[in-house]
Each structure stands twice: as C-alpha cells, then as structure tokens.
Design a protein around this motif. Structure first.
Motif, mmCIF file in Angstrom:
data_model
loop_
_atom_site.group_PDB
_atom_site.id
_atom_site.type_symbol
_atom_site.label_atom_id
_atom_site.label_comp_id
_atom_site.label_asym_id
_atom_site.label_seq_id
_atom_site.Cartn_x
_atom_site.Cartn_y
_atom_site.Cartn_z
ATOM 1 N N ILE A 1 -9.457 6.271 -12.049
ATOM 2 C CA ILE A 1 -9.327 6.567 -10.618
ATOM 3 C C ILE A 1 -9.568 5.310 -9.787
ATOM 4 C CG2 ILE A 1 -10.372 7.839 -8.708
ATOM 5 C CD1 ILE A 1 -10.888 10.127 -10.661
ATOM 6 N N SER A 2 -10.614 4.565 -10.148
ATOM 7 C CA SER A 2 -10.894 3.338 -9.387
ATOM 8 C C SER A 2 -9.761 2.328 -9.544
ATOM 9 C CB SER A 2 -12.221 2.733 -9.860
ATOM 10 O OG SER A 2 -12.150 2.363 -11.235
ATOM 11 N N ASP A 3 -9.168 2.228 -10.738
ATOM 12 C CA ASP A 3 -8.018 1.330 -10.923
ATOM 13 C C ASP A 3 -6.842 1.757 -10.039
ATOM 14 O OD1 ASP A 3 -9.440 -0.138 -12.749
ATOM 15 O OD2 ASP A 3 -8.572 0.866 -14.507
ATOM 16 N N ALA A 4 -6.622 3.089 -9.958
ATOM 17 C CA ALA A 4 -5.519 3.579 -9.138
ATOM 18 C C ALA A 4 -5.755 3.268 -7.657
ATOM 19 C CB ALA A 4 -5.356 5.086 -9.342
ATOM 20 N N VAL A 5 -7.026 3.405 -7.217
ATOM 21 C CA VAL A 5 -7.329 3.099 -5.821
ATOM 22 C C VAL A 5 -7.086 1.619 -5.533
ATOM 23 C CG1 VAL A 5 -9.189 2.991 -4.116
ATOM 24 C CG2 VAL A 5 -8.955 5.004 -5.590
ATOM 25 N N VAL A 6 -7.552 0.762 -6.439
ATOM 26 C CA VAL A 6 -7.346 -0.675 -6.256
ATOM 27 C C VAL A 6 -5.857 -1.001 -6.217
ATOM 28 C CG1 VAL A 6 -7.699 -2.943 -7.305
ATOM 29 C CG2 VAL A 6 -9.567 -1.290 -7.266
ATOM 30 N N ALA A 7 -5.076 -0.379 -7.137
ATOM 31 C CA ALA A 7 -3.632 -0.633 -7.162
ATOM 32 C C ALA A 7 -2.969 -0.132 -5.886
ATOM 33 C CB ALA A 7 -3.023 0.041 -8.389
ATOM 34 N N ALA A 8 -3.457 1.043 -5.384
ATOM 35 C CA ALA A 8 -2.864 1.587 -4.166
ATOM 36 C C ALA A 8 -3.111 0.663 -2.979
ATOM 37 C CB ALA A 8 -3.448 2.977 -3.884
ATOM 38 N N ILE A 9 -4.336 0.134 -2.896
ATOM 39 C CA ILE A 9 -4.645 -0.787 -1.801
ATOM 40 C C ILE A 9 -3.802 -2.048 -1.901
ATOM 41 C CG2 ILE A 9 -6.456 -2.218 -0.791
ATOM 42 C CD1 ILE A 9 -8.450 -0.050 -1.579
ATOM 43 N N GLY A 10 -3.651 -2.558 -3.132
ATOM 44 C CA GLY A 10 -2.803 -3.741 -3.307
ATOM 45 C C GLY A 10 -1.357 -3.461 -2.951
ATOM 46 N N GLY A 11 -0.868 -2.258 -3.320
ATOM 47 C CA GLY A 11 0.496 -1.897 -2.980
ATOM 48 C C GLY A 11 0.700 -1.730 -1.486
ATOM 49 N N PHE A 12 -0.359 -1.285 -0.816
ATOM 50 C CA PHE A 12 -0.268 -1.106 0.639
ATOM 51 C C PHE A 12 -0.025 -2.439 1.334
ATOM 52 C CE2 PHE A 12 -2.407 -1.017 4.774
ATOM 53 C CZ PHE A 12 -1.716 0.020 5.380
ATOM 54 N N ARG A 13 -0.687 -3.490 0.864
ATOM 55 C CA ARG A 13 -0.512 -4.793 1.498
ATOM 56 C C ARG A 13 0.892 -5.362 1.295
ATOM 57 N NH1 ARG A 13 -5.864 -5.753 -0.788
ATOM 58 N NH2 ARG A 13 -7.436 -5.639 0.865
ATOM 59 N N SER A 14 1.536 -4.944 0.191
ATOM 60 C CA SER A 14 2.863 -5.489 -0.088
ATOM 61 C C SER A 14 3.990 -4.686 0.568
ATOM 62 C CB SER A 14 3.088 -5.534 -1.606
ATOM 63 O OG SER A 14 3.099 -4.216 -2.145
ATOM 64 N N MET A 15 3.640 -3.563 1.237
ATOM 65 C CA MET A 15 4.670 -2.742 1.876
ATOM 66 C C MET A 15 5.137 -3.390 3.179
ATOM 67 S SD MET A 15 3.478 1.215 1.281
ATOM 68 C CE MET A 15 1.983 0.998 2.218
ATOM 69 N N PRO A 16 6.344 -3.034 3.627
ATOM 70 C CA PRO A 16 6.814 -3.537 4.927
ATOM 71 C C PRO A 16 5.917 -3.029 6.047
ATOM 72 C CG PRO A 16 8.615 -2.597 3.661
ATOM 73 C CD PRO A 16 7.366 -2.232 2.948
ATOM 74 N N GLU A 17 6.001 -3.682 7.187
ATOM 75 C CA GLU A 17 5.140 -3.350 8.317
ATOM 76 C C GLU A 17 5.338 -1.910 8.774
ATOM 77 O OE1 GLU A 17 2.254 -3.866 11.203
ATOM 78 O OE2 GLU A 17 2.808 -5.157 9.511
ATOM 79 N N TRP A 18 6.607 -1.462 8.846
ATOM 80 C CA TRP A 18 6.861 -0.109 9.348
ATOM 81 C C TRP A 18 6.294 0.952 8.418
ATOM 82 C CZ3 TRP A 18 9.700 3.407 6.515
ATOM 83 C CH2 TRP A 18 10.461 2.910 5.464
ATOM 84 N N LEU A 19 6.320 0.689 7.087
ATOM 85 C CA LEU A 19 5.766 1.657 6.138
ATOM 86 C C LEU A 19 4.242 1.658 6.188
ATOM 87 C CD1 LEU A 19 6.656 3.741 4.129
ATOM 88 C CD2 LEU A 19 6.698 1.988 2.345
ATOM 89 N N GLN A 20 3.642 0.487 6.437
ATOM 90 C CA GLN A 20 2.198 0.434 6.612
ATOM 91 C C GLN A 20 1.777 1.246 7.826
ATOM 92 O OE1 GLN A 20 0.528 -3.503 6.558
ATOM 93 N NE2 GLN A 20 1.618 -4.122 4.697
ATOM 94 N N ARG A 21 2.562 1.108 8.943
ATOM 95 C CA ARG A 21 2.228 1.871 10.140
ATOM 96 C C ARG A 21 2.331 3.371 9.895
ATOM 97 N NH1 ARG A 21 5.121 -1.345 15.174
ATOM 98 N NH2 ARG A 21 3.963 -3.312 14.934
ATOM 99 N N ALA A 22 3.346 3.784 9.144
ATOM 100 C CA ALA A 22 3.486 5.211 8.830
ATOM 101 C C ALA A 22 2.300 5.707 8.018
ATOM 102 C CB ALA A 22 4.790 5.444 8.075
#
Length: 324
Positions: free
Chosen positions: A232-253
């Motif tokens: 679970i902690s690995d998935a959270v870390v990966a999700a946070i890392g993936g969030f930073r790599s998303m486009p700006e509009w997807l981050q805002r959503a």
C-alpha cells in the motif's frame, strides 16, 4: 337529588381523594426509600467484591514471592511463612530474614565447627543436615542465654551475616518464644502449604504463557500485514510520483476531486459515528489517494497513445479553459 345530598357526596369524594393522594405519597416515599437502600447495598457489595479481588491478587503475588524466597534459602515454604510472621512481630523485614537465613544455611554446610563451638548440632544422629528451623531454634536458645551486648551481636553477625543482628529481637526469646510466634501463625491461617504455592506458581506461569501467546498472535498478524502495508505504501508513493508527471489540467482535476472529498469528510465521519463504525473515518484519505492513483494510472496508460497533433492540443486547451 337535593342539594344536601349532592354536597355530602362532594365532601365524601373530596375526603376519599385526599386519603388516596396521601396514601400514594406514602407509597412513593416507601418505594424511593427501598430504591435507595437497594442502591446502597449494591454499591457496598460491588466495593466488597472489588476489595476482595484486589486482596486475592495481592495474596497470589505474596505467596509466589514467598515460595521463590523459600527456594532461594533452601527451606520449606511452610517454615518460611511461619518465620515471616515471627519476623513481622519483631519488626524484622522480609529482606533481612531471607538474607540471614541464606547465610545461616551456608554456614551450616561450610562451617560446622562454629556451631559445635556453641553447642548447636547441624546434623542429626544419622548424619543428615538438620532443618534450618531447628538449627535456628537452638541458636535462639544460645542467644537468649547470652548477655545483651557486643558478644551476642558478634555471634549473630558471624553466623547470619550483616543482617543477622536485625534478627536478635526475634531470637532473644529463645526457642520457646520463637515456637510461640510460629504456632500463632498456624492458628491465624498464615501458614502457606507447599501444595498452595505449587498451585499459585502454576497459575502465574499460565498467565505468563497466556500473555506470551497473545503477544505471539499479534506478532504473526503483524508479519502477515507487513507485506500488505508495504504494498500500500509503495502504491501511495507511486501515485504521488505519477501525480507530478501528469499535465497541469489533469493535476487540477485531481485537486478538485480531492477538495470535494475533503469537504464531504465531516458528513462521512458523522454517518460513521451514527452506525458505530470507524471505517468511514479513513474514507477521505483513501478516496484522495484513489483519485490521484486513478488519474496517474490513466495518464500513464494513455500517454503513449497521445500524439502531439493540433486536434489533441486544441482539446487540452479547451479542457483547461473550462476548468478555469
């Protein structure tokens, strides 16, 4: 019906009503008094039960400690429990009694000549070592016959160590005085039988085993949960890392969805308390992570399929303008 008859009926009804109300008040008062008495008795019984339970726990611990001390000394627990009462009557601590008897037992084995010099036998006619209680009784007779002073104190120190002098008040009455105190312990029910100590020791050992079993069960559960929690902690870390790599509009959503989830968190918590569950308290956090993870996963899955065509860029610009 005449007015006089009606008046008489009213008077009788008024008297009956008054008597009824008075009787009802007396009955209510009696009921309240009974209720208070029952509550007082119940509180007393509860306090008695609590006190008895505490006393039993204390005795279990005391018997266990006494039996272990008897093993350290090399004396039956029955004898030590009686001598403990004699020590209590003479203001001798249990620590001084145990240390003195330990030293006396060692001197009986290693220095028999010291006892022979004062007329105390440490072995019986068959050559077996005499019980410590018997040698102590003979030593009490010797000390009783000695004048109070440095010589008696030196003898106690020589045969029973530094704490031996503390036993002089217990031994100065001789064997008869010591026997009187130990017999009193028997009459008062203070003697601890060997079978009683064995049962108490077994009970305490079982409590230790039960505590160890619970600790082992929790440890096994933790070992099984550790890989899950790590995933679970690995998935959270990966999700946070993936969030930073998303486009700006997807981050805002994602942020908008997270804000909505946080805003609904108090309502979810209230519903959780109403139904008696605590699981909903973690729902906002899990939902937040789920939103981020879903957005990151969707972006990772379709990013390779997106091509920098004018149509794609126009769609992104339109979505961003709508969000703004």
């Amino acid at each position: 019906m005449s007015n006089s008859v009606i008046g008489a009926l009213r008077a009788n009804l008024s008297l009956d009503s008054t008597r009824f109300e008075r009787g009802a008040r007396r009955a209510q008062g009696s009921a309240n008094s009974l209720r208070r008495s029952i509550m007082t008795i119940s509180a007393g019984v509860a306090a008695m039960g609590t006190g008895m339970a505490a006393a039993i726990r204390g005795q279990l611990s005391a018997i266990d400690d006494l039996g272990k001390a008897a093993h350290r000394i090399g004396i039956p627990v029955e004898d030590l429990s009686r001598l403990q009462h004699a020590a209590d009557l003479s203001a001798v601590s249990m620590g001084n009694l145990e240390a003195s008897l330990q030293r006396l037992a060692r001197e009986m084995v290693e220095n028999e000549d010291k006892f022979s010099a004062i007329g105390v036998a440490v072995r019986d006619a068959e050559g077996n070592m005499r019980p410590i209680r018997d040698a102590l009784a003979d030593l009490a007779d010797v000390m009783q016959a000695m004048p109070e002073g440095a010589e008696r104190t030196a003898l106690a120190y020589d045969l029973m160590g530094r704490q031996g002098a503390a036993l002089i008040p217990m031994l100065e009455g001789g064997a008869e005085g010591l026997r009187t105190m130990t017999e009193e312990a028997e009459r008062l029910g203070l003697t601890v039988e060997g079978s009683t100590y064995d049962a108490v020791a077994s009970f305490n050992d079982n409590l230790s085993r039960l505590t160890a079993a619970v600790r082992g069960f929790v440890r096994e559960i933790t070992e099984r949960l550790a890989p899950v929690m790590a995933g679970i902690s690995d998935a959270v870390v990966a999700a946070i890392g993936g969030f930073r790599s998303m486009p700006e509009w997807l981050q805002r959503a994602s942020v908008a969805a997270t804000g909505l989830t946080v805003a609904l968190a108090p309502l979810a918590a209230g519903l959780a308390l109403i139904v008696g569950g605590l699981g909903a308290l973690a729902a906002p956090v899990l939902a937040t992570v789920g939103v981020i993870a879903a957005a990151a996963g969707a972006w990772a899955a379709f990013r390779s399929q997106l091509e920098p065509t004018p149509e794609t860029l126009d769609a992104v610009v339109d979505a961003q303008e709508k969000l703004n």
